[in-house]
Scaffold this motif. Structure first.
Motif, PDB file in Angstrom:
ATOM      1  N   PHE A   3       0.013  -5.265   3.832  1.00 34.17           N
ATOM      2  CA  PHE A   3      -0.498  -5.433   2.478  1.00 34.17           C
ATOM      3  C   PHE A   3      -1.031  -6.839   2.213  1.00 34.17           C
ATOM      4  CE2 PHE A   3       2.689  -1.878   1.481  1.00 34.17           C
ATOM      5  CZ  PHE A   3       1.733  -0.894   1.736  1.00 34.17           C
ATOM      6  N   PRO A   4      -0.337  -7.887   2.613  1.00 37.62           N
ATOM      7  CA  PRO A   4      -0.922  -9.232   2.441  1.00 37.62           C
ATOM      8  C   PRO A   4      -2.243  -9.395   3.197  1.00 37.62           C
ATOM      9  CG  PRO A   4       1.431  -9.407   2.837  1.00 37.62           C
ATOM     10  CD  PRO A   4       1.061  -7.973   3.078  1.00 37.62           C
ATOM     11  N   SER A   7      -4.864  -7.792   1.056  1.00 39.56           N
ATOM     12  CA  SER A   7      -5.128  -8.692  -0.070  1.00 39.56           C
ATOM     13  C   SER A   7      -5.967  -9.883   0.373  1.00 39.56           C
ATOM     14  CB  SER A   7      -3.807  -9.181  -0.675  1.00 39.56           C
ATOM     15  OG  SER A   7      -4.029 -10.059  -1.753  1.00 39.56           O
ATOM     16  N   GLY A   8      -5.654 -10.410   1.555  1.00 40.34           N
ATOM     17  CA  GLY A   8      -6.422 -11.536   2.078  1.00 40.34           C
ATOM     18  C   GLY A   8      -7.860 -11.158   2.372  1.00 40.34           C
ATOM     19  N   GLN A  11      -9.712 -11.077  -0.885  1.00 35.00           N
ATOM     20  CA  GLN A  11     -10.021 -12.414  -1.398  1.00 35.00           C
ATOM     21  C   GLN A  11     -11.174 -13.064  -0.630  1.00 35.00           C
ATOM     22  OE1 GLN A  11      -8.241 -11.971  -4.351  1.00 35.00           O
ATOM     23  NE2 GLN A  11      -8.204 -14.181  -4.221  1.00 35.00           N
ATOM     24  N   SER A  41       0.520   1.658  -0.661  1.00 32.90           N
ATOM     25  CA  SER A  41       1.538   0.954  -1.445  1.00 32.90           C
ATOM     26  C   SER A  41       2.408   1.946  -2.213  1.00 32.90           C
ATOM     27  CB  SER A  41       0.889  -0.050  -2.412  1.00 32.90           C
ATOM     28  OG  SER A  41       0.089   0.612  -3.377  1.00 32.90           O
ATOM     29  N   SER A  48       5.962  -4.244  -6.405  1.00 36.55           N
ATOM     30  CA  SER A  48       5.107  -5.435  -6.391  1.00 36.55           C
ATOM     31  C   SER A  48       3.817  -5.167  -5.615  1.00 36.55           C
ATOM     32  CB  SER A  48       5.854  -6.631  -5.793  1.00 36.55           C
ATOM     33  OG  SER A  48       6.229  -6.382  -4.453  1.00 36.55           O
ATOM     34  N   ASP A  49       3.909  -4.387  -4.535  1.00 38.86           N
ATOM     35  CA  ASP A  49       2.702  -4.030  -3.782  1.00 38.86           C
ATOM     36  C   ASP A  49       1.797  -3.121  -4.612  1.00 38.86           C
ATOM     37  OD1 ASP A  49       3.498  -5.447  -1.489  1.00 38.86           O
ATOM     38  OD2 ASP A  49       4.667  -3.734  -0.771  1.00 38.86           O
ATOM     39  N   ARG A  52      -0.079  -5.244  -7.043  1.00 38.33           N
ATOM     40  CA  ARG A  52      -1.203  -5.953  -6.430  1.00 38.33           C
ATOM     41  C   ARG A  52      -2.380  -5.000  -6.205  1.00 38.33           C
ATOM     42  NH1 ARG A  52      -5.074  -8.394  -6.158  1.00 38.33           N
ATOM     43  NH2 ARG A  52      -5.826  -9.691  -4.433  1.00 38.33           N
ATOM     44  N   LEU A  90       5.369 -11.149  -6.057  1.00 31.64           N
ATOM     45  CA  LEU A  90       3.920 -11.241  -5.877  1.00 31.64           C
ATOM     46  C   LEU A  90       3.506 -12.616  -5.377  1.00 31.64           C
ATOM     47  CD1 LEU A  90       2.857  -9.266  -9.062  1.00 31.64           C
ATOM     48  CD2 LEU A  90       2.089  -8.727  -6.746  1.00 31.64           C
ATOM     49  N   GLN A  93       4.687 -13.016  -1.706  1.00 30.74           N
ATOM     50  CA  GLN A  93       3.995 -12.194  -0.719  1.00 30.74           C
ATOM     51  C   GLN A  93       2.480 -12.418  -0.701  1.00 30.74           C
ATOM     52  OE1 GLN A  93       5.329  -8.166  -0.771  1.00 30.74           O
ATOM     53  NE2 GLN A  93       4.239  -7.592   1.072  1.00 30.74           N
ATOM     54  N   TYR A  94       1.904 -12.684  -1.889  1.00 32.54           N
ATOM     55  CA  TYR A  94       0.442 -12.746  -1.984  1.00 32.54           C
ATOM     56  C   TYR A  94      -0.101 -14.123  -2.397  1.00 32.54           C
ATOM     57  CZ  TYR A  94       0.868  -7.685  -1.691  1.00 32.54           C
ATOM     58  OH  TYR A  94       1.164  -6.411  -1.273  1.00 32.54           O
TER      59      TYR A  94
END
Length: 299
Positions: A3-4, A7-8, A11, A41, A48-49, A52, A90, A93-94
């Protein structure tokens, strides 16, 4: 770990390139990435996932200028997110609390669909239920959440309240904690504070005294000399809109045709036009784009 990474990847998407060709921009890959994140997720069951993922979905719809869908995703997020429970996870992790930031952004989405009542209601919730619960050191996330709210508040006659929020939760904490000026949003602190001071002055309709005139002269010198805050980025785009509005507000107080008014009009026009050129087609900047257009039109 997955998941990170998602998210990365999100971004790091080169949005300017994605949006550069309007005909080819169908957001297919971005939609697939978001849908995969939401599906996995929810299967994983970590709240929290899920927060996000839903914040990412809301952001995507906003970039597509589909604000009704962005707000629908925001509503789904609000059914899950509890700041005291999910914000620390959050951030851990993110890197940031993207769910809280989505609350702030949603204020402008409400504005874009003409729902002022919901925008003001969301502002009240964020400034009373979310912002006070951030740890004092979380100035980056606080500003990320507050900035879109402040820009709406000043347009609805709440400039003084907006300035107090900026002072209490950002400026004072930044100074007291001795935080590094390398903080991403730091270059916006001074321009935004100046803008709010001018908004308050305009809203008060009280004749200026000599001290205020001197302060305005200093602001004028500063804004006419101000250059770029950074390479083209959200920071620079917002900076251009703010500098444009500062010029606009100062120019209105000058005698028609006065040399300083002409310089302010030229500077404000350039900043507003440059901002619009770099924000077009990205719904993330829709409210700021509208602000820049109003300034450009009036100048």
């Amino acid at each position: 770990l997955l998941f990170p990474i998602i998210s990365g990847l999100w971004q790091s998407i080169p949005w300017d390139k994605v949006l550069s060709d309007e005909k080819k921009c169908d957001f297919k890959l971005e939609k697939e990435l978001v849908q995969r994140f939401i599906k996995e997720s929810k299967e994983n069951g970590n709240a929290s996932d899920i927060c996000r993922a839903l914040a990412m979905q809301a952001s995507l719809f906003a970039r597509m200028s589909n604000f009704d869908s962005a707000l629908a995703a925001q509503k789904d997020l609000e059914l899950v997110y509890v700041i005291s429970k999910h914000s620390p996870m959050l951030v851990n992790q993110y890197g940031s609390d993207f769910a809280a930031i989505s609350y702030g952004n949603s204020v402008q989405w409400y504005e874009m669909i003409g729902d002022k009542a919901s925008a003001l209601e969301q502002i009240e919730f964020v400034v009373t239920k979310i912002i006070p619960k951030f740890p004092p050191i979380a100035v980056h996330d606080i500003f990320s959440c507050l900035f879109p709210i402040i820009m709406v508040m000043k347009d609805h006659g709440f400039g003084r309240e907006a300035k107090e929020l900026l002072k209490k939760y950002v400026l004072e904490r930044f100074t007291l904690l001795g935080l590094s000026s390398s903080t991403y949003w730091y270059p916006l602190y001074k321009p935004l504070k100046i803008l709010l001071e001018l908004v308050i002055l305009d809203d008060s309709c009280i004749p200026r005294d000599e001290t205020q005139d001197m302060a305005l002269n200093e602001i004028e010198k500063w804004v006419l000399q101000a250059g770029r805050l950074s390479p083209i980025s959200a920071l620079e785009r917002y900076g251009r809109v703010i500098r444009g509005e500062i010029c606009w507000r100062l120019a209105r107080q000058k005698s028609r045709g006065h040399p300083s008014q002409i310089r302010l009009i030229e500077k404000g026009t350039k900043n507003s036009l440059d901002a619009m050129k770099t924000m077009k087609r990205d719904g993330q900047y829709a409210y700021m784009m509208k602000t820049a257009y109003v300034i450009y039109r009036d100048l």
